[in-house]
Design an enzyme around this catalytic site. Structure first.
Site, PDB file in Angstrom:
ATOM      1  N   ASP A 183      35.098  30.420  39.353  1.00 21.02           N
ATOM      2  CA  ASP A 183      36.147  30.726  40.671  1.00 21.02           C
ATOM      3  C   ASP A 183      37.464  31.461  40.342  1.00 21.02           C
ATOM      4  O   ASP A 183      38.189  31.093  39.371  1.00 21.02           O
ATOM      5  CB  ASP A 183      36.393  29.093  41.018  1.00 21.02           C
ATOM      6  N   ASN A 191      44.931  36.683  49.346  1.00 18.69           N
ATOM      7  CA  ASN A 191      44.915  37.174  50.981  1.00 18.69           C
ATOM      8  C   ASN A 191      46.412  36.804  51.590  1.00 18.69           C
ATOM      9  O   ASN A 191      46.410  37.737  52.453  1.00 18.69           O
ATOM     10  CB  ASN A 191      43.757  36.046  51.506  1.00 18.69           C
ATOM     11  N   HIS A 196      43.428  40.412  53.943  1.00 17.62           N
ATOM     12  CA  HIS A 196      42.116  39.909  53.748  1.00 17.62           C
ATOM     13  C   HIS A 196      41.208  41.147  53.193  1.00 17.62           C
ATOM     14  O   HIS A 196      40.357  40.837  52.389  1.00 17.62           O
ATOM     15  CB  HIS A 196      41.441  39.462  55.170  1.00 17.62           C
ATOM     16  N   ASP A 200      39.043  41.262  49.875  1.00 15.85           N
ATOM     17  CA  ASP A 200      37.619  41.559  49.833  1.00 15.85           C
ATOM     18  C   ASP A 200      37.302  42.529  48.585  1.00 15.85           C
ATOM     19  O   ASP A 200      36.530  42.363  48.035  1.00 15.85           O
ATOM     20  CB  ASP A 200      37.093  42.336  51.169  1.00 15.85           C
ATOM     21  N   GLU A 226      34.843  32.596  47.107  1.00 16.64           N
ATOM     22  CA  GLU A 226      35.381  33.170  45.756  1.00 16.64           C
ATOM     23  C   GLU A 226      34.833  32.559  44.458  1.00 16.64           C
ATOM     24  O   GLU A 226      35.531  32.371  43.576  1.00 16.64           O
ATOM     25  CB  GLU A 226      37.228  33.293  45.671  1.00 16.64           C
TER      26      GLU A 226
END
Ligand SMILES: Nc1nc2c(ncn2[C@@H]2O[C@H](COP(=O)(O)OP(=O)(O)OP(=O)(O)O)[C@@H](O)[C@H]2O)c(=O)[nH]1
Length: 305
Positions: A183, A191, A196, A200, A226
């Protein structure tokens, strides 16, 4: 026309005559149609077939596939034709064909043999259905159902399916299997701070890095936002820690370039569980518990269950 039974007239000479009426009729049909004699020489075809293979009818008649197509394709046609002649009736199969100008199409062949007045197999009539659009759509749908759009790794559904297969293999052959749940640390901050879109890109960056470091046999899955799952076949506990540490260090050492003057540093936490005859659900759950432990140890950490 009466196929595979004796005919009132000799079908082969009827077809060879290329009667204007027959030609007119089949030219109105939008699907490619061709007919060949027992030696594999073309007797005729319709307009759609001419367009399909991009060769004129007059250049086709009397010729075999070997004179019209490359050897590899001609061999395929020839052996399919021979199979039909040896086992007369109807033959269906799918194939990739190339026109004489080289463009590729997926097609479905429907071939029917016919007999002469002596009830001997005398040739075949073939119809071609172009299924290129259907095949392309099919492979696009398979792709979408298999891979995660953003990272290109297996999506959760496909990942679990593959994991199920690997788990069964491991169980049957009493092999090792390690699961790594990975993770990204403090991803919300990425973010929040950069937006965002950069978030990505960061996920893509991590997925690419994992792909580059993994072995061919590893199964890499984007498990959630994630969160990634890695299944390492035939890896025992000690090696699993080594591999997990390698991933963690590799990602901590890398930086994602945002601009000339800005870089983004990311770290990950990893939970490990190893197969000890527990169920697949428990195996994944244990990796999750180990991940939670790694997060609680200040992140950028590896923990085994
Ligand atoms: N850009 C982007 N963000 C995503 C995507 N999926 C999940 N996220 C974000 O990932 C973040 C996960 O945040 P949290 O679960 O709070 O965890 P975290 O900030 O990584 O903190 P820790 O896991 O505790 O280290 C959320 O902000 C989600 O919006 C995605 O596809 N793209």
């Amino acid at each position: 026309m009466n196929m595979d039974s004796s005919l009132d007239s000799d079908l082969i000479s009827y077809l060879s005559d290329n009667s204007p009426m027959l030609q007119y009729l089949i030219d109105t049909l939008p699907v490619p149609i061709f007919y060949k004699d027992r030696d594999g020489n073309y007797l005729g075809c319709n307009k759609a077939f001419e367009d399909f293979i991009k060769i004129e009818r007059r250049k086709l008649i009397g010729r075999s596939a070997f004179e019209l197509f490359d050897r590899e394709l001609a061999e395929i046609y020839h052996s399919a034709d021979q199979a039909l002649f040896e086992n007369p009736g109807v033959q269906n199969y799918e194939s990739v064909v190339r026109s004489t100008q080289g463009d590729e199409r997926y097609v479905k062949f429907h071939k029917t043999s016919f007999v002469d007045n002596n009830n001997e197999v005398a040739g075949l009539i073939g119809v071609i259905f172009d299924i290129t659009a259907q095949k392309r759509l099919e492979s696009k749908l398979i792709e979408q159902a298999t891979y995660d759009d953003l990272t290109g790794l297996y999506n959760r559904r496909e990942g679990l399916h593959r994991m199920g297969e690997l788990y069964e293999l491991t169980r049957r052959n009493k092999m090792h299997l390690a699961v790594l749940m990975l993770d990204v640390d403090h991803f919300k901050r990425v973010n929040d701070q950069y937006g965002h879109q950069i978030g990505d890109q960061a996920l893509q960056f991590i997925a690419d890095s994992l792909r580059q470091t993994s072995r061919q046999s590893d199964i890499l899955v984007r498990y959630g936002g994630e969160e990634f799952l890695l299944f390492l076949p035939d890896v025992a506990e000690g090696d699993a820690v080594t591999f997990a540490e390698r991933y963690r260090k590799m990602l901590a050492a890398k930086a994602m370039r945002l601009s000339k003057s800005q870089q983004l540093h990311l770290t990950v936490s990893i939970g490990i569980s190893c197969y000890r005859r527990q169920s697949l659900t428990d195996l994944i759950h244990e990796a999750d518990i180990a991940l939670y432990e790694a997060k609680s140890r200040d992140r950028n950490n590896v923990c085994s269950y």
